[in-house]
Design a protein around this motif. Structure first.
Motif, short mmCIF file in Angstrom:
data_model
loop_
_atom_site.label_atom_id
_atom_site.label_comp_id
_atom_site.label_asym_id
_atom_site.label_seq_id
_atom_site.Cartn_x
_atom_site.Cartn_y
_atom_site.Cartn_z
N PHE A 37 0.87 -1.19 0.04
CA PHE A 37 -0.01 0.05 0.01
C PHE A 37 0.94 1.22 0.03
CE2 PHE A 37 -2.01 3.26 2.70
CZ PHE A 37 -3.04 3.45 1.99
N GLU A 38 1.81 1.08 0.78
CA GLU A 38 2.80 2.40 1.13
C GLU A 38 3.76 2.44 -0.27
OE1 GLU A 38 4.44 1.53 4.57
OE2 GLU A 38 2.93 2.45 5.93
N ALA A 39 4.15 1.53 -0.76
CA ALA A 39 5.05 1.39 -1.80
C ALA A 39 4.18 1.97 -3.28
CB ALA A 39 5.76 -0.01 -2.16
N MET A 40 2.88 1.71 -3.38
CA MET A 40 2.18 1.99 -4.43
C MET A 40 1.59 3.46 -4.19
SD MET A 40 0.68 -1.76 -5.33
CE MET A 40 -1.01 -1.08 -5.80
N HIS A 41 2.21 4.35 -3.17
CA HIS A 41 1.50 5.76 -3.03
C HIS A 41 -0.03 5.60 -2.39
CE1 HIS A 41 5.50 6.90 -3.86
NE2 HIS A 41 5.52 6.21 -5.10
N GLU A 42 -0.55 4.51 -2.00
CA GLU A 42 -1.82 4.31 -1.45
C GLU A 42 -2.85 4.15 -2.50
OE1 GLU A 42 -2.45 7.36 1.67
OE2 GLU A 42 -0.58 6.96 2.80
N SER A 43 -2.52 3.70 -3.62
CA SER A 43 -3.51 3.55 -4.51
C SER A 43 -3.08 2.58 -5.64
CB SER A 43 -3.94 4.81 -5.65
OG SER A 43 -2.63 5.40 -6.26
N GLY A 44 -3.82 1.91 -6.21
CA GLY A 44 -3.44 0.64 -7.10
C GLY A 44 -4.02 -0.92 -6.77
N THR A 45 -3.50 -1.65 -7.22
CA THR A 45 -3.92 -2.98 -7.18
C THR A 45 -2.73 -3.91 -6.67
OG1 THR A 45 -5.72 -2.89 -8.73
CG2 THR A 45 -5.17 -4.87 -8.08
N THR A 46 -3.01 -4.69 -5.70
CA THR A 46 -2.21 -5.84 -5.20
C THR A 46 -2.70 -7.09 -5.40
OG1 THR A 46 -1.21 -4.39 -3.46
CG2 THR A 46 -1.02 -6.64 -3.17
N ASP A 47 -1.90 -8.01 -6.21
CA ASP A 47 -2.54 -9.45 -6.31
C ASP A 47 -1.82 -10.43 -5.16
OD1 ASP A 47 -3.89 -8.67 -8.74
OD2 ASP A 47 -1.76 -8.58 -9.58
N ILE A 48 -2.76 -11.19 -4.48
CA ILE A 48 -2.63 -11.92 -3.39
C ILE A 48 -3.09 -13.55 -4.31
CG2 ILE A 48 -2.85 -12.84 -1.15
CD1 ILE A 48 -3.70 -9.91 -0.73
N ALA A 67 1.64 -15.65 -2.20
CA ALA A 67 2.47 -14.36 -3.04
C ALA A 67 1.67 -13.36 -3.09
CB ALA A 67 2.69 -14.97 -4.29
N ILE A 68 2.39 -12.29 -2.46
CA ILE A 68 1.59 -10.87 -2.62
C ILE A 68 2.56 -10.04 -3.69
CG2 ILE A 68 1.03 -8.98 -1.20
CD1 ILE A 68 1.00 -11.05 1.25
N THR A 69 1.93 -9.62 -4.47
CA THR A 69 2.56 -8.85 -5.66
C THR A 69 1.98 -7.19 -5.70
OG1 THR A 69 2.83 -10.79 -6.80
CG2 THR A 69 3.00 -8.87 -8.17
N ASP A 70 2.88 -6.40 -5.56
CA ASP A 70 2.44 -5.13 -5.93
C ASP A 70 3.06 -4.36 -7.05
OD1 ASP A 70 4.97 -3.63 -5.39
OD2 ASP A 70 4.77 -4.49 -3.20
N HIS A 71 2.92 -3.29 -7.44
CA HIS A 71 3.13 -2.57 -8.60
C HIS A 71 3.73 -1.13 -8.07
CE1 HIS A 71 1.77 -5.95 -10.94
NE2 HIS A 71 0.79 -5.78 -10.22
N GLY A 72 4.66 -1.24 -7.01
CA GLY A 72 5.11 0.07 -6.50
C GLY A 72 6.40 0.42 -6.98
N GLY A 73 7.06 -0.20 -7.90
CA GLY A 73 8.25 0.14 -8.40
C GLY A 73 9.49 -0.72 -8.15
#
Length: 171
Positions: free
Chosen positions: A81-92, A104-110
């Motif tokens: 949540f923090e890596a994605m600047h509090e917006s976006g989708t995380t896949d679990i 497996a928890i995947t974010d798109h925070g860079g």
């Protein structure tokens, strides 16, 4: 006042780290467990942040401490949540590959700065303003107390996947 809050949070995190030696183990349906995670995330009301849950079919029961493991999973999601600047989708994605139940928890925070990638599980090292550098340390301790592992696959410029691998029983 912020220094006081920082120190208070650090003491709370250090205290909770000691609890890993006292697991309250029970047989749990991973479906029910992940439903509780989903409910907890919804209570947080993180605006513009979504978690997509994908659970494979016919997953076996798993022996774990639901409260401690919930703390570990929520911490990884909070980091996403923090890596994605509090917006976006995380896949679990939850799947079983004998002998491990995997979350497996995947974010798109860079992704992680490659210079920090080898240090994320070391205490007091953080890239977050106001961070204690203890969140992933405690998360890993909780998972290891379940005889599991926590790994991170960083994709610089895209995001990270943290994978929790747990045995079905704590024998």
């Amino acid at each position: 006042m912020s220094e006081l809050c920082f120190l208070k949070n650090m003491v709370i995190q250090l205290s909770s780290a000691r609890l890993c030696n006292q697991l309250n183990l029970m047989q749990v349906s991973i479906y029910s467990f992940m439903h509780q995670i989903d409910t907890s995330i919804r209570v947080l009301s993180w605006k513009d942040f979504v978690c997509n849950f994908q659970l494979d079919e016919n997953l076996p029961l798993i022996e774990l401490d639901p409260q401690l493991l919930k703390q570990a999973v929520i911490n990884i999601i909070k980091n996403a949540f923090e890596a994605m600047h509090e917006s976006g989708t995380t896949d679990i994605h939850v799947f079983y590959e004998e002998p491990w139940m995997n979350i497996a928890i995947t974010d798109h925070g860079g992704g992680l700065d490659p210079a920090l990638a080898d240090t994320i599980f070391q205490p007091f090292i953080t890239s977050k303003t106001g961070g204690s550098g203890l969140g992933l340390v405690i998360t890993r301790q909780i998972i290891e107390s379940h005889h599991g592992t926590l790994t991170c696959d960083s994709r610089p410029g895209d995001g990270c996947t943290f994978t929790i691998a747990l045995p079905l029983t704590q024998n």
